[in-house]
Design a protein around this motif. Structure first.
Motif, mmCIF file in Angstrom:
data_model
loop_
_atom_site.group_PDB
_atom_site.id
_atom_site.type_symbol
_atom_site.label_atom_id
_atom_site.label_comp_id
_atom_site.label_asym_id
_atom_site.label_seq_id
_atom_site.Cartn_x
_atom_site.Cartn_y
_atom_site.Cartn_z
ATOM 1 N N ASP A 246 0.820 -1.220 0.000
ATOM 2 C CA ASP A 246 0.000 0.000 0.000
ATOM 3 C C ASP A 246 0.850 1.264 0.000
ATOM 4 O OD1 ASP A 246 -2.372 -1.402 -0.014
ATOM 5 O OD2 ASP A 246 -2.537 -1.444 2.177
ATOM 6 N N SER A 247 2.063 1.169 0.564
ATOM 7 C CA SER A 247 2.885 2.371 0.711
ATOM 8 C C SER A 247 4.215 2.309 -0.034
ATOM 9 C CB SER A 247 3.175 2.623 2.200
ATOM 10 O OG SER A 247 3.834 1.509 2.770
ATOM 11 N N GLY A 248 4.531 1.172 -0.628
ATOM 12 C CA GLY A 248 5.827 1.049 -1.287
ATOM 13 C C GLY A 248 6.032 -0.353 -1.814
ATOM 14 N N HIS A 249 7.018 -1.061 -1.243
ATOM 15 C CA HIS A 249 7.320 -2.407 -1.718
ATOM 16 C C HIS A 249 7.846 -3.260 -0.571
ATOM 17 C CE1 HIS A 249 11.178 -0.189 -2.027
ATOM 18 N NE2 HIS A 249 11.679 -1.340 -1.585
ATOM 19 N N GLU A 250 7.799 -4.565 -0.788
ATOM 20 C CA GLU A 250 8.385 -5.537 0.129
ATOM 21 C C GLU A 250 9.135 -6.569 -0.711
ATOM 22 O OE1 GLU A 250 7.021 -9.179 3.115
ATOM 23 O OE2 GLU A 250 5.599 -7.576 2.680
#
Length: 266
Positions: A246-250
């Protein structure tokens, strides 16, 4: 183009598969040394995936349209081999560089990752290529966030690699991944920013740049799988499986002995 958006439960399955794939590379690290054959590394990986992890080596007998079934459980690409090198009885020599590419299937989910290994003492040029290719992969990874575009990833990788005097292989790319080994979208390692697919939370794909020390041209060997540089220059590749959050990456293909991201320049 149908893009698979993963649910929270799907992502948990992907995390497990990704960690297991990375742990295979952790296990192999101590065995990559002069005198060992890539066949021996393949058997170690196969036995670990099947007997220890209770998983399936995805490359074994993998046969996309037009290809003969891949005969081994991992890919091992040495020196000027770009990708899809088939393990053999050739012993590794001091100074070789080798990419080991591992994909495991656990509970139906795929985890796909690769690392470069320097056998014994590598040359300064070989070490620089491996290091800068790792940094190039991360230049792409850090661009991943909702609203970004695939072209942003490719552009970041391409400009970094070419500014270092290297070239980007264009015929092979990253790919969506999940219940299938290769899904949409294709993730090019070159491109223009602001172009291509818009990233959304729940997308999972690989970023896996192949960077050549010489020119970008490649050719396929008679085995129908192994890709080499046309000019016989060294080639390096690193790969992670990445989730858009939701806010970036993993990064899903991390384990206890994964290398940390490169330090950001001051």
């Amino acid at each position: 183009m149908t893009i698979s958006i993963k649910t929270a439960a799907d992502v948990e399955g992907m995390r497990i598969a990704g960690r297991l794939a990375s742990e295979v590379l952790d296990m192999l690290t101590v065995h990559v040394k002069p005198g060992v054959t890539t066949d021996q590394l393949d058997k170690l990986a196969h036995d670990h995936i099947v007997n220890v992890q209770g998983a399936i080596p995805a490359p074994l007998n993998y046969a996309p349209p037009g290809y003969t079934p891949y005969p081994k459980s991992i890919c091992t690409s040495i020196n000027h081999q770009v990708c899809h090198g088939i393990p053999s009885d050739r012993p590794l020599k001091n100074g070789d560089i080798v990419n080991i590419d591992v994909t495991v299937i656990k509970d139906g989910w795929h985890g796909d990752t690769s690392r470069m290994f320097i056998v014994g003492e590598g040359s300064i040029a070989a070490r620089r290529l491996c290091q800068l290719t790792y940094e190039a992969m991360w230049k792409g990874i850090v661009k991943v966030k909702p609203g970004a575009r695939l072209g942003d990833i490719g552009h970041a990788i391409q400009t970094f690699a070419e500014n270092a005097g290297f070239s980007v292989v264009r015929e092979f790319c990253g790919h969506g991944i999940g219940r299938a080994f290769h899904e949409e979208p294709q993730v090019l390692h070159y491109g223009r920013p602001g172009t291509g697919l818009v990233l959304e939370p729940g997308m999972t794909f690989t970023i896996e740049p192949m960077i050549n020390a010489g020119k970008p041209g490649i050719r396929e060997l008679a085995d129908g799988w192994t890709i080499v540089t046309k000019d016989h220059s060294l080639s390096a590749q690193w790969e992670h499986t990445v989730l858009v959050t939701d806010s970036g990456h993993e990064v899903l293909t991390r384990s206890a002995h994964s290398l940390p991201p490169p330090a950001a320049p001051a």
